[in-house]
Design a protein around this motif. Structure first.
Motif: not given
Length: 199
Positions: A175-189
């Motif tokens: 779950s922590d890796t899933a949240a990290y990946v999601s956060r970085v992708k949103k930050t990229m946007d």
């Protein structure tokens, strides 16, 4: 007592002028709101160390937006940042990762782990890791999984069809890796829209 007050009627020209003034005020208000929102976002999603990010992104075949987003999520651009597991600097590199990169690069400089608080060394090593993972794993999702959960763990996920779709880890079991990946992708946007015109 009679009331002789008469209503003044607006001429067509005056009506058009009033309408144009109203539209102008609305446009100005929208512009000010957008400018304020941009200033707000740029405060929390800054562009820092741009010379270093540009240099090492190009060197390792990475998009600058990707690197800025990782730094933003990892340390908030604090070169002195230290995590609870001892990761250091802008890109939050662990001692094991530092030694792995030294080995992979065939490092000849006399470097120590605590030198990772230096922005240039940290960005050099962090982008090297991201570039290596890009060569091995391809997609942004896979690269981020490897950077956060480890290369070996990502290889295991990719070998298990429960977690992958078309060679991309899409159902991340940590779950922590899933949240990290999601956060970085949103930050990229956010970075793309703020600084690069939503390319």
């Amino acid at each position: 007592m009679s009331n002789n007050t008469s209503r003044r009627t607006l001429t067509p020209a005056r009506r058009v002028l009033n309408m144009l003034l109203l539209v102008g005020m609305i446009v100005l208000l929208i512009y000010l709101v957008k400018a304020g929102a941009n200033m707000f976002y740029k405060h929390f999603y800054p562009i820092k160390y741009s010379d270093l990010v540009e240099k090492y992104s190009e060197e390792n075949g990475l998009d600058e937006v990707f690197v800025y987003s990782v730094i933003s999520c990892e340390s908030g651009f604090d070169p002195e940042a230290k995590s609870s597991v001892g990761a250091l600097g802008l890109m939050q590199i662990t001692e094991d990762a530092f030694e792995w990169v030294m080995f992979r690069k065939g490092e000849t400089r006399e470097l120590t782990f605590d030198m990772l608080t230096d922005p240039e060394l940290n960005i050099e090593y962090g982008t090297y890791m991201l570039g290596f993972f890009k060569e091995e794993f391809g997609s942004v999702e896979n690269i981020l999984c490897a950077y956060h959960a480890g290369r070996g763990q990502t290889q295991k996920w990719l070998a298990d069809e429960r977690y992958t779709t078309d060679g991309v880890v899409t159902d991340i079991p940590f779950s922590d890796t899933a949240a990290y990946v999601s956060r970085v992708k949103k930050t990229m946007d956010i970075y793309e829209n703020l600084y690069y015109g939503g390319k």
